[in-house]
Design an enzyme around this catalytic site. Structure first.
Site, PDB file in Angstrom:
ATOM      1  N   SER A   1       0.827  -1.242   0.083  1.00  0.00           N
ATOM      2  CA  SER A   1      -0.028   0.013  -0.074  1.00  0.00           C
ATOM      3  C   SER A   1       0.741   1.333   0.061  1.00  0.00           C
ATOM      4  O   SER A   1       2.216   1.040   0.381  1.00  0.00           O
ATOM      5  CB  SER A   1      -0.827  -0.023   1.269  1.00  0.00           C
ATOM      6  OG  SER A   1      -1.767   1.362   1.633  1.00  0.00           O
TER       7      SER A   1
ATOM      8  N   TYR B   1      -3.783  -0.003  10.213  1.00  0.00           N
ATOM      9  CA  TYR B   1      -3.497  -0.335   8.955  1.00  0.00           C
ATOM     10  C   TYR B   1      -2.301  -0.221   8.564  1.00  0.00           C
ATOM     11  O   TYR B   1      -1.543  -1.010   7.658  1.00  0.00           O
ATOM     12  CB  TYR B   1      -4.758  -0.280   8.006  1.00  0.00           C
ATOM     13  CG  TYR B   1      -4.565  -0.364   6.448  1.00  0.00           C
ATOM     14  CD1 TYR B   1      -4.934  -1.658   6.016  1.00  0.00           C
ATOM     15  CD2 TYR B   1      -4.200   0.544   5.631  1.00  0.00           C
ATOM     16  CE1 TYR B   1      -4.653  -1.926   4.881  1.00  0.00           C
ATOM     17  CE2 TYR B   1      -4.016   0.177   4.481  1.00  0.00           C
ATOM     18  CZ  TYR B   1      -4.404  -0.991   3.753  1.00  0.00           C
ATOM     19  OH  TYR B   1      -4.138  -1.586   2.486  1.00  0.00           O
TER      20      TYR B   1
END
Length: 245
Positions: free
Chosen positions: A140, A153
């Site tokens: 990510s 996250y």
């Protein structure tokens, strides 16, 4: 790496980025095996893919990881690419004492990091038997910059990034097994709807970048806005190296 004639397992392959990758690789002449937790969504995804198969299961659960790995070894022993794409993310307000921040973080770390390590270790012996193989971890943009909405996250993806680098170093002398990491920015999927995913890039853009990277043996695959962060990080590292030199 060859971009056709592979047998590819894609976790979280029934929707979003995983399904986009499945479509791209299927269209290029690869055999596709998708995984997801929801059988109905898996069947809907299979209807969009030519000749693909599905293995239902939740890779965040140890028993399911072992069962899925055994299924692949027994029924799909030609698997030579695994795409670790399944993930979990929660908006996590660390200022709210009633937010269950640790519980959310535990789920993210287990799904995005621990489960990937275990599942990869279960499949690595099979991959090493192939003439050419790859492990592809979907990371990510959060690896480069966390934020107040997704702090835990982001931490789980940073952990995945560090693991991926170590895994790549581990097999650096094995020319048959390559380790890729894909860094999507915000992507317009159901997964990201809670954090404004409608403003993100289409998942097909991630699939296109990965496909191109496979053909070039480009193991680091930043996508969209992430390219800016990745370039800045590489430049900073180069400056440090030049300074030491």
């Amino acid at each position: 790496m060859k971009t056709t004639g592979n047998t590819v397992f894609i976790s979280g392959g029934s929707a979003g980025i995983g399904l986009a990758i499945a479509k791209k690789l299927s269209a290029a002449g690869n055999k596709i095996i998708i995984n997801g937790r929801n059988e109905e969504r898996l069947q809907e995804a299979l209807a969009e893919l030519n000749g693909a198969v599905a293995i239902q299961g939740d890779l965040s659960v140890e028993a399911d990881r072992i069962r899925i790995a055994d299924d692949l070894k027994t029924n799909h022993a030609d698997v030579n690419i695994i795409v670790n794409n399944a993930g979990a993310a929660f908006v996590n307000d660390l200022s709210d004492p009633n937010n269950n921040a640790a519980e959310k973080a535990y789920t993210e770390i287990n799904t995005n990091y621990i489960s990937v390590i275990h599942f990869t270790s279960l499949l690595t012996p099979l991959l090493l038997q192939q003439e050419e193989a790859a492990i592809i971890n979907i990371s990510s943009i959060a690896v480069f910059r966390s934020n107040k909405y997704l702090p835990t996250y982001s931490a789980s993806k940073a952990a995945l990034h560090s693991y991926t680098e170590g895994l790549r170093d581990t097999f650096a002398e094995n020319e048959k097994l390559n380790v890729y990491e894909v860094y999507p920015p915000l992507v317009n999927t159901d997964f990201s709807a809670e954090i404004g995913g409608a403003n993100g890039i289409p998942p097909s853009e991630v699939a296109d970048e990965l496909f191109a990277a496979l053909g070039k043996n480009q193991f680091e695959v930043p996508v969209g806005e992430t390219k800016i962060y990745a370039a800045a990080t590489q430049e900073a590292f180069a400056n440090i190296v030049r300074g030491k030199a």
